[in-house]
Each structure stands twice: as structure tokens, then as C-alpha cells.
Design a protein around this motif. Structure first.
Motif, PDB file in Angstrom:
ATOM      1  N   SER A 165       0.783  -1.254   0.110  1.00 32.69           N
ATOM      2  CA  SER A 165       0.002  -0.002   0.003  1.00 32.69           C
ATOM      3  C   SER A 165       0.927   1.113   0.001  1.00 32.69           C
ATOM      4  O   SER A 165       1.953   0.961   0.309  1.00 32.69           O
ATOM      5  CB  SER A 165      -0.899  -0.049   1.284  1.00 32.69           C
ATOM      6  OG  SER A 165      -0.063   0.205   2.479  1.00 32.69           O
ATOM      7  N   ILE A 166       0.210   2.325  -0.165  1.00 35.51           N
ATOM      8  CA  ILE A 166       1.195   3.668  -0.269  1.00 35.51           C
ATOM      9  C   ILE A 166       1.685   3.869   1.193  1.00 35.51           C
ATOM     10  O   ILE A 166       2.777   4.388   1.502  1.00 35.51           O
ATOM     11  CB  ILE A 166       0.235   4.818  -0.667  1.00 35.51           C
ATOM     12  CG1 ILE A 166       1.083   6.012  -1.242  1.00 35.51           C
ATOM     13  CG2 ILE A 166      -1.040   5.151   0.285  1.00 35.51           C
ATOM     14  CD1 ILE A 166       0.232   7.178  -1.518  1.00 35.51           C
ATOM     15  N   GLY A 167       1.103   3.460   2.142  1.00 35.12           N
ATOM     16  CA  GLY A 167       1.621   3.623   3.671  1.00 35.12           C
ATOM     17  C   GLY A 167       2.837   2.714   3.697  1.00 35.12           C
ATOM     18  O   GLY A 167       3.646   3.280   4.371  1.00 35.12           O
ATOM     19  N   HIS A 168       2.722   1.458   3.129  1.00 33.36           N
ATOM     20  CA  HIS A 168       3.821   0.524   3.406  1.00 33.36           C
ATOM     21  C   HIS A 168       4.867   1.075   2.744  1.00 33.36           C
ATOM     22  O   HIS A 168       6.304   0.872   3.239  1.00 33.36           O
ATOM     23  CB  HIS A 168       3.636  -0.866   2.781  1.00 33.36           C
ATOM     24  CG  HIS A 168       2.537  -1.444   3.711  1.00 33.36           C
ATOM     25  ND1 HIS A 168       1.446  -2.511   3.095  1.00 33.36           N
ATOM     26  CD2 HIS A 168       2.334  -1.492   4.886  1.00 33.36           C
ATOM     27  CE1 HIS A 168       0.732  -3.091   4.092  1.00 33.36           C
ATOM     28  NE2 HIS A 168       1.279  -2.321   5.303  1.00 33.36           N
ATOM     29  N   LEU A 169       4.811   1.661   1.335  1.00 31.24           N
ATOM     30  CA  LEU A 169       6.011   2.234   0.550  1.00 31.24           C
ATOM     31  C   LEU A 169       6.383   3.545   1.229  1.00 31.24           C
ATOM     32  O   LEU A 169       7.696   3.580   1.097  1.00 31.24           O
ATOM     33  CB  LEU A 169       5.239   2.674  -0.885  1.00 31.24           C
ATOM     34  CG  LEU A 169       5.132   1.315  -1.827  1.00 31.24           C
ATOM     35  CD1 LEU A 169       4.100   1.757  -3.031  1.00 31.24           C
ATOM     36  CD2 LEU A 169       6.000   0.615  -2.219  1.00 31.24           C
ATOM     37  N   GLN A 170       5.549   4.179   2.026  1.00 27.61           N
ATOM     38  CA  GLN A 170       6.111   5.259   2.417  1.00 27.61           C
ATOM     39  C   GLN A 170       7.128   5.073   3.576  1.00 27.61           C
ATOM     40  O   GLN A 170       8.359   5.457   3.742  1.00 27.61           O
ATOM     41  CB  GLN A 170       4.997   6.137   2.997  1.00 27.61           C
ATOM     42  CG  GLN A 170       5.195   7.381   4.137  1.00 27.61           C
ATOM     43  CD  GLN A 170       5.744   8.599   3.384  1.00 27.61           C
ATOM     44  OE1 GLN A 170       5.342   8.842   2.220  1.00 27.61           O
ATOM     45  NE2 GLN A 170       6.410   9.490   4.034  1.00 27.61           N
ATOM     46  N   ILE A 192       5.908  13.494  -1.527  1.00 25.37           N
ATOM     47  CA  ILE A 192       5.707  14.264  -2.747  1.00 25.37           C
ATOM     48  C   ILE A 192       5.982  13.144  -3.807  1.00 25.37           C
ATOM     49  O   ILE A 192       5.202  13.023  -4.710  1.00 25.37           O
ATOM     50  CB  ILE A 192       6.454  15.335  -2.499  1.00 25.37           C
ATOM     51  CG1 ILE A 192       6.259  16.342  -1.928  1.00 25.37           C
ATOM     52  CG2 ILE A 192       6.599  15.821  -4.225  1.00 25.37           C
ATOM     53  CD1 ILE A 192       7.064  17.679  -1.669  1.00 25.37           C
ATOM     54  N   LEU A 193       6.965  12.443  -3.740  1.00 23.44           N
ATOM     55  CA  LEU A 193       7.294  11.297  -4.880  1.00 23.44           C
ATOM     56  C   LEU A 193       6.280  10.463  -4.967  1.00 23.44           C
ATOM     57  O   LEU A 193       5.857  10.326  -6.279  1.00 23.44           O
ATOM     58  CB  LEU A 193       8.635  10.742  -4.520  1.00 23.44           C
ATOM     59  CG  LEU A 193       9.179   9.760  -5.385  1.00 23.44           C
ATOM     60  CD1 LEU A 193       9.913  10.783  -6.473  1.00 23.44           C
ATOM     61  CD2 LEU A 193      10.294   8.883  -4.831  1.00 23.44           C
ATOM     62  N   LEU A 194       5.614   9.817  -3.837  1.00 23.98           N
ATOM     63  CA  LEU A 194       4.846   8.682  -4.166  1.00 23.98           C
ATOM     64  C   LEU A 194       3.136   9.456  -4.722  1.00 23.98           C
ATOM     65  O   LEU A 194       2.417   8.882  -5.092  1.00 23.98           O
ATOM     66  CB  LEU A 194       4.307   8.327  -2.779  1.00 23.98           C
ATOM     67  CG  LEU A 194       5.599   7.316  -2.205  1.00 23.98           C
ATOM     68  CD1 LEU A 194       5.129   6.805  -0.878  1.00 23.98           C
ATOM     69  CD2 LEU A 194       5.509   6.106  -3.090  1.00 23.98           C
ATOM     70  N   GLU A 240       8.894  19.686  -8.911  1.00 25.81           N
ATOM     71  CA  GLU A 240       7.777  19.679  -9.827  1.00 25.81           C
ATOM     72  C   GLU A 240       8.046  19.435 -11.143  1.00 25.81           C
ATOM     73  O   GLU A 240       7.948  18.303 -11.920  1.00 25.81           O
ATOM     74  CB  GLU A 240       6.860  20.600  -9.694  1.00 25.81           C
ATOM     75  CG  GLU A 240       5.535  20.152 -10.554  1.00 25.81           C
ATOM     76  CD  GLU A 240       4.405  21.212 -10.449  1.00 25.81           C
ATOM     77  OE1 GLU A 240       3.251  21.049 -10.728  1.00 25.81           O
ATOM     78  OE2 GLU A 240       4.625  22.612  -9.843  1.00 25.81           O
ATOM     79  N   PRO A 241       8.768  20.315 -11.890  1.00 26.12           N
ATOM     80  CA  PRO A 241       9.158  20.112 -13.181  1.00 26.12           C
ATOM     81  C   PRO A 241      10.082  18.969 -13.421  1.00 26.12           C
ATOM     82  O   PRO A 241      10.039  18.073 -14.634  1.00 26.12           O
ATOM     83  CB  PRO A 241       9.787  21.423 -13.915  1.00 26.12           C
ATOM     84  CG  PRO A 241      10.479  22.082 -12.596  1.00 26.12           C
ATOM     85  CD  PRO A 241       9.399  21.568 -11.446  1.00 26.12           C
TER      86      PRO A 241
END
Length: 256
Positions: A165-170, A192-194, A240-241
Motif C-alpha cells: 500500500s502507499i503507507g507501506h511504501l512510505q 511528494i514522490l509517491l 515539480e518540473p
């Protein structure tokens, strides 16, 4: 218990970088279970695969003597040599309980589909063929339905490893923060990356690569003294760019 019969074969599948190999290796080493671990991509023919299993089994049986190469052309030869290796190991350990539950792990098992038609069904019934308490574990990135032969075979116990999950990846990615920056600063960068890449890429290894590749750009305002670690708005405008450009080269390993 080790002296009890185990399930003959287990099929573990899931997306790449979902922890299948790491969890399996950690489990076997932590519990100190007798095992053989073989990558089917590195040993891409049936002969190379069978001979590698026998070599590892012999090296486990005799720690002092170097394992000798034994030619193995057919699965019948493999079963005979496998039983001999198990028998010699039993004699050395002076007990059946130490080797009574051998785990044979075949990583990247989808390669088995490119080998002879009898290889996969034979591995699934290895416990029956050898009359030994051995469990064959297949690790794969594809589902079992893409393995099942048309003429049928012994059905393995199937286990699924879900994506992180996004929490695990974080949590996982935040552990790699450089020592010169605070953990909170790097965690904000990973967040920010995720937020940018999670919808198009959930491969942990690829995300780790992207995190390393773009972190220096994220730090530029801090290095130049134009912002501090808490100025998330300035840091986001600067990165961002670069992240949008990196979106076009996900999985391509482009390095500026």
C-alpha cells in the motif's frame, strides 16, 4: 513439527517487488529450516536446474568436502540422486528429524513453463516420487492458471502476496534517508514522490531508483540557502518540473 509431513507443494505469487523472495529467505533462515534456494532464470534449462539443486543439497550434506558436479539428464536420474543425497545427509546428522522437512524453493518459477512438459508436474509431486518429506515452493509473478497443464497435475497450496500500500511504501522508502538530512525532511520528500508516481508505478525497486535520482534536485533550494527544510511550497515548486519529466521515463532507467 519437523517430523510431521508437510504439504507437498506451495505456489506463492504476486507482483514484482512485493517481498516474496525476501520473506521466504528470511523465514527459512530465521527458523533454520533445511532448504535449497534456486533461481530458475539463472538456471534456465532443466539440466542446469536439476544439477544446481543436487549441488546445493550435497554442499549442505558435507560442509567439509566440496560438492562435486553430478550429471543429471532426466528427472528419473534426479529422483535417484536426490534420494541418495538425502540418505547421506541423514547418516551424517545421525537423526531423521533434522532433515525430515526439506524446503526446495524455486524462485522465478515461470521459467519452468519453458522447460520440458514433465518438469512442473514432477516438482509438484516430488514428495511422492522421492518418498521423502520435502516441500517444493514456487515463487512467481504470474497466477497459477498460467501454469496449470492441460492434462492436469497436483494442485499446490496457493498463497498471494498483495502489492504494498502507499503507507507501506512510505515507511520502507523513508528508511533510506541520507544521514545529513533529518528523517522528517526525507519523509516529506517521499510523500511528494509517491503523490506523483504511485498511480503509475508501484514497483518498490523502481521507486527507490526514482527517489535516489531526484533527491538532489529536491535539496537544491536548501543547499543554496534559498529555503529551509520546512519550506515545502518552495521545495515542491523546484522539484515539480523534474518529477514531471521523470514521469515520461519510468522503467527506462534514464540517468541525466
Amino acid at each position: 513439527q519437523r517430523q510431521q509431513l508437510s504439504f507437498p507443494s506451495i505456489f506463492i505469487y504476486g507482483h514484482t517487488s512485493s517481498g516474496k523472495t525476501y520473506v521466504m529467505q528470511t523465514l527459512l533462515n530465521t527458523l533454520q529450516l533445511p532448504h535449497v534456494f534456486v533461481n530458475c532464470v539463472e538456471h534456465f534449462t532443466s539440466r542446469l536446474l536439476l544439477e544446481e539443486i543436487l549441488i546445493q543439497l550435497q554442499s549442505c550434506s558435507s560442509e567439509t568436502e566440496q560438492a562435486s558436479h553430478v550429471p543429471c539428464d532426466t528427472f528419473n536420474d534426479f529422483v535417484r540422486l536426490f534420494k541418495q543425497a538425502i540418505a547421506s545427509r541423514d547418516l551424517q546428522d545421525q537423526t531423521l528429524y533434522i532433515v525430515s522437512n526439506l524446503i526446495l524453493v524455486l524462485d522465478r518459477a515461470e521459467q519452468l513453463r519453458e522447460m520440458e512438459a514433465n518438469i512442473l508436474p514432477a516438482f509438484l509431486r516430488l514428495q511422492e516420487l522421492t518418498d521423502r518429506n520435502v516441500t517444493v515452493v514456487l515463487l512467481s509473478e504470474v497466477v497459477w492458471e498460467m501454469f496449470r497443464p492441460n492434462n492436469g497435475c497436483f494442485e499446490p497450496l496457493t498463497l498471494y502476496f498483495p502489492d504494498y500500500s502507499i503507507g507501506h511504501l512510505q515507511k520502507i522508502l523513508s528508511q533510506n534517508h541520507p544521514p545529513e538530512y533529518s528523517a522528517d525532511f526525507y519523509a516529506a520528500y517521499i510523500n511528494i514522490l509517491l503523490g506523483v508516481f504511485y498511480m503509475v508505478c508501484r514497483d518498490l525497486k523502481e521507486l527507490q531508483h526514482l527517489a535516489v535520482l531526484n533527491f538532489s534536485k529536491y535539496c537544491e533550494p536548501v543547499v543554496r540557502g534559498e529555503a529551509n527544510e520546512r519550506d515545502t511550497r518552495k521545495l515542491w515548486k523546484n522539484i515539480e518540473p523534474h518529477l514531471k519529466k521523470a514521469m515520461q521515463t519510468v522503467y527506462l532507467r534514464e540517468i541525466s
